[in-house]
Enzyme design. Structure first.
Site, PDB file in Angstrom:
ATOM      1  N   GLY A   1       9.915   0.457 -24.673  1.00  0.00           N
ATOM      2  CA  GLY A   1      11.102  -0.150 -24.060  1.00  0.00           C
ATOM      3  C   GLY A   1      10.848  -1.602 -23.736  1.00  0.00           C
ATOM      4  N   LYS A  39      23.959   8.528  -6.071  1.00  0.00           N
ATOM      5  CA  LYS A  39      24.079   7.886  -7.387  1.00  0.00           C
ATOM      6  C   LYS A  39      25.545   7.868  -7.779  1.00  0.00           C
ATOM      7  CE  LYS A  39      21.168   6.185 -10.417  1.00  0.00           C
ATOM      8  NZ  LYS A  39      19.902   5.501 -10.070  1.00  0.00           N
ATOM      9  N   GLY A  82      13.457  -3.622 -22.145  1.00  0.00           N
ATOM     10  CA  GLY A  82      14.633  -4.054 -21.378  1.00  0.00           C
ATOM     11  C   GLY A  82      14.167  -4.612 -20.050  1.00  0.00           C
ATOM     12  N   ASN A  83      14.994  -4.458 -19.018  1.00  0.00           N
ATOM     13  CA  ASN A  83      14.646  -4.994 -17.698  1.00  0.00           C
ATOM     14  C   ASN A  83      13.284  -4.534 -17.236  1.00  0.00           C
ATOM     15  OD1 ASN A  83      16.719  -6.617 -16.851  1.00  0.00           O
ATOM     16  ND2 ASN A  83      18.019  -4.839 -16.434  1.00  0.00           N
ATOM     17  N   ALA A  84      13.061  -3.223 -17.290  1.00  0.00           N
ATOM     18  CA  ALA A  84      11.829  -2.663 -16.753  1.00  0.00           C
ATOM     19  C   ALA A  84      10.635  -3.034 -17.645  1.00  0.00           C
ATOM     20  CB  ALA A  84      11.971  -1.151 -16.610  1.00  0.00           C
TER      21      ALA A  84
HETATM   22  P1  NAD Z   1      17.490  -1.513 -20.282  1.00  0.00           P
HETATM   23  O1  NAD Z   1      18.767  -1.008 -20.819  1.00  0.00           O
HETATM   24  O2  NAD Z   1      17.390  -2.921 -19.804  1.00  0.00           O
HETATM   25  O3  NAD Z   1      16.325  -1.340 -21.369  1.00  0.00           O
HETATM   26  C1  NAD Z   1      16.067  -0.161 -22.056  1.00  0.00           C
HETATM   27  C2  NAD Z   1      15.115  -0.485 -23.196  1.00  0.00           C
HETATM   28  O4  NAD Z   1      14.790   0.736 -23.860  1.00  0.00           O
HETATM   29  C3  NAD Z   1      15.686  -1.399 -24.252  1.00  0.00           C
HETATM   30  O5  NAD Z   1      14.687  -2.281 -24.704  1.00  0.00           O
HETATM   31  C4  NAD Z   1      16.049  -0.434 -25.394  1.00  0.00           C
HETATM   32  O6  NAD Z   1      16.041  -1.048 -26.672  1.00  0.00           O
HETATM   33  C5  NAD Z   1      14.939   0.549 -25.255  1.00  0.00           C
HETATM   34  N1  NAD Z   1      15.205   1.825 -25.917  1.00  0.00           N
HETATM   35  C6  NAD Z   1      16.363   2.505 -26.034  1.00  0.00           C
HETATM   36  N2  NAD Z   1      16.185   3.619 -26.751  1.00  0.00           N
HETATM   37  C7  NAD Z   1      14.852   3.656 -27.067  1.00  0.00           C
HETATM   38  C8  NAD Z   1      14.030   4.552 -27.786  1.00  0.00           C
HETATM   39  N3  NAD Z   1      14.530   5.646 -28.345  1.00  0.00           N
HETATM   40  N4  NAD Z   1      12.733   4.271 -27.875  1.00  0.00           N
HETATM   41  C9  NAD Z   1      12.218   3.141 -27.325  1.00  0.00           C
HETATM   42  N5  NAD Z   1      12.935   2.273 -26.649  1.00  0.00           N
HETATM   43  C10 NAD Z   1      14.246   2.509 -26.525  1.00  0.00           C
HETATM   44  O7  NAD Z   1      17.083  -0.497 -19.138  1.00  0.00           O
HETATM   45  P2  NAD Z   1      16.031  -0.722 -17.970  1.00  0.00           P
HETATM   46  O8  NAD Z   1      16.733  -1.246 -16.766  1.00  0.00           O
HETATM   47  O9  NAD Z   1      14.842  -1.430 -18.498  1.00  0.00           O
HETATM   48  O10 NAD Z   1      15.667   0.788 -17.641  1.00  0.00           O
HETATM   49  C11 NAD Z   1      14.740   1.518 -18.415  1.00  0.00           C
HETATM   50  C12 NAD Z   1      14.334   2.761 -17.650  1.00  0.00           C
HETATM   51  O11 NAD Z   1      13.787   2.370 -16.398  1.00  0.00           O
HETATM   52  C13 NAD Z   1      15.485   3.716 -17.333  1.00  0.00           C
HETATM   53  O12 NAD Z   1      14.987   5.024 -17.326  1.00  0.00           O
HETATM   54  C14 NAD Z   1      15.877   3.288 -15.934  1.00  0.00           C
HETATM   55  O13 NAD Z   1      16.538   4.351 -15.239  1.00  0.00           O
HETATM   56  C15 NAD Z   1      14.511   3.001 -15.360  1.00  0.00           C
HETATM   57  N6  NAD Z   1      14.587   2.158 -14.158  1.00  0.00           N
HETATM   58  C16 NAD Z   1      14.932   0.853 -14.246  1.00  0.00           C
HETATM   59  C17 NAD Z   1      15.026   0.103 -13.091  1.00  0.00           C
HETATM   60  C18 NAD Z   1      15.364  -1.352 -13.129  1.00  0.00           C
HETATM   61  O14 NAD Z   1      15.322  -1.997 -12.075  1.00  0.00           O
HETATM   62  N7  NAD Z   1      15.676  -1.934 -14.274  1.00  0.00           N
HETATM   63  C19 NAD Z   1      14.780   0.700 -11.853  1.00  0.00           C
HETATM   64  C20 NAD Z   1      14.412   2.047 -11.797  1.00  0.00           C
HETATM   65  C21 NAD Z   1      14.321   2.774 -12.981  1.00  0.00           C
END
Ligand code: NAD
Length: 421
Positions: free
Chosen positions: A218, A106, A220-222
């Site tokens: 959440g 990482k 976001g992307n996921a």
């Molecule tokens: P992101 O930054 O795109 O989205 C995060 C989301 O969480 C946003 O909608 C944000 O508003 C929301 N958020 C932030 N604080 C919050 C809270 N207190 N309560 C509720 N929602 C809240 O991130 P992502 O890429 O979607 O990643 C989210 C999680 O998934 C992380 O733990 C990341 O490590 C994990 N993950 C993502 C991927 C990927 O491909 N995107 C892969 C593996 C793991």
């Protein structure tokens, strides 16, 4: 006693627990408790006013007994070495559980990308690669995007690395735009992998996903892709969703297209008016079939685990359930699917990207998804079969502990066969 929330300590505690149950050799255990290599660099960047600002960056190679390191790069103001170490450990278990030929790594830079203009961001990305170029490479350690790093940033990093080594080295990083040989299906691969796990978990729980109610923390992307795919793939209804400003709940379901429009216009999910406003805490405690934490770590802890009513918890975020909460959910009979199984889709498709880069031949989207499904389903079965084996020996373990036993066992065996201990 206050519950331990330092991510690296948590990762060690989870390993210790699995090591004890599986009777892991002491030397292997000691080797697996700490990263193999930790690199801290300073990254100077010329800013728009002509000054030079120094950023601190990290790259941690946790273990490479089964193949080159694999793991994302995060650009975040609160990045810390302990977070990067924990995430590199989880990547080791994730690649091992998926049984793909990588170890775990990482990286991260302490910075606020929102305060940087494009030229500064490009310069930071290129200079970070210059600082760590001896530690990475397609056969050494292969980075990818993570929090606040994008396909464009991956393209700059690939370009910088190619310039440094004097040849086109597309396979040194994954998550690139398809124009520079990223893989089809990469952008929604994490959520897609999670949905394959949900399909298998629902079968086990005899839950018909067509009638299931889902809450997603959440957007976001996921979380966003999980919402879209859950409805498309299984016909389930997403009744609650949240972001950092709070959540919304509608018994009859939330309309995805309308929600995207409302969030784009209003900046957050609460701009969607045809639902009740709820807090993020309330969302987790709703009377639904499935909750998908897809935002932050430490969301389900010893404090609220007892209030969870869902039948399945699908950990799409990294580390959303603490070890104490894992125990409580297990005792309550809730099927909690661990993060490094649920969100492994991203790294599996990263593996496909690396494979395609090396063979110079590119797959169609449906080939990517069907191979992803095969690997994720195999991993799910490995976890549940291990849990069953232990149960037959009268040892009750949670799916997370079973996943650790599979993953740690494979890495330990590789170290042993290589003669590391
Ligand atoms: P992101 O930054 O795109 O989205 C995060 C989301 O969480 C946003 O909608 C944000 O508003 C929301 N958020 C932030 N604080 C919050 C809270 N207190 N309560 C509720 N929602 C809240 O991130 P992502 O890429 O979607 O990643 C989210 C999680 O998934 C992380 O733990 C990341 O490590 C994990 N993950 C993502 C991927 C990927 O491909 N995107 C892969 C593996 C793991």
């Amino acid at each position: 006693m206050v519950e331990e929330l330092n991510p690296f300590r948590i990762s060690q505690m989870e390993l210790d627990k699995a090591a004890k149950i599986m009777g892991l050799d002491e030397t292997a255990h000691a080797l697996l408790r700490e990263p193999k290599r930790t690199v801290v660099v300073n990254v100077p960047v010329r800013m728009r006013d002509g000054s030079v600002k120094t950023f601190i960056g990290f790259r941690v190679l946790y273990n490479d007994a089964r193949g080159p390191g694999k793991g994302g790069i995060r650009f975040h103001p609160e990045e810390s070495l302990d977070t990067v170490k924990a995430l590199s450990a989880w990547m080791t278990w994730k690649t091992s559980l998926a049984n793909i030929p990588f170890g775990g790594a990482k990286g991260g830079v302490i910075c606020n990308p929102k305060e940087l203009n494009e030229a500064e961001l490009e310069s930071l990305s290129r200079n970070y690669i210059r600082a760590i170029c001896r530690e990475i490479g397609p056969d050494v350690d292969v980075p990818a995007p993570d929090v606040y790093t994008t396909p464009q940033i991956m393209a700059w990093m690939m370009d910088e690395y190619s310039n440094l080594v004097g040849k086109q080295e597309f396979g040194m990083i994954t998550g690139k735009p398809t124009e520079v040989w990223g893989s089809e299906g990469r952008f929604d691969s994490t959520a897609m992998g999670g949905m394959y796990v949900l399909r298998e978990a629902a079968k086990l729980k005899k839950l018909n996903l067509k009638n299931a109610k889902i809450a997603i923390q959440g957007f976001g992307n996921a979380g966003r892709f999980a919402f879209e795919i859950a409805e498309k793939l299984s016909g389930s209804k997403v009744v609650a969703v949240s972001d950092s400003s709070g959540g919304i709940y509608s018994k009859g379901g939330i309309d995805y297209e309308k929600l995207v429009k409302a969030k784009t216009a209003g900046g957050n999910v609460q701009a969607y008016k045809e639902a009740d406003k709820i807090t993020n805490e309330e969302l987790l405690e709703l009377d639904v079939d499935v909750i998908i934490p897809a935002a932050l770590e430490n969301q389900i802890t010893e404090k609220n685990a007892d209030k969870i009513k869902a039948k399945i918890v699908l950990e799409l975020a990294n580390g959303p359930v603490t070890p104490g909460a894992d125990r409580i959910l297990f005792e309550k009979g809730i099927l909690d699917m661990p993060d490094f199984l649920v969100n492994s889709g991203g790294v599996i498709v990263s593996y496909f990207e690396w494979t395609q880069n090396r063979q110079g031949y590119y797959w169609k989207e449906n080939e990517v998804y069907s191979r992803l499904d095969e690997i994720v389903t195999r991993s799910f079965n490995d976890v549940m079969n291990t849990q069953k084996e232990y149960l037959e020996k009268k040892v009750k373990i949670s799916p997370r502990t079973a996943a650790y036993i599979v993953a740690v066992g494979r890495v330990a065996k590789a170290m042993k066969i290589r003669g590391w201990y």
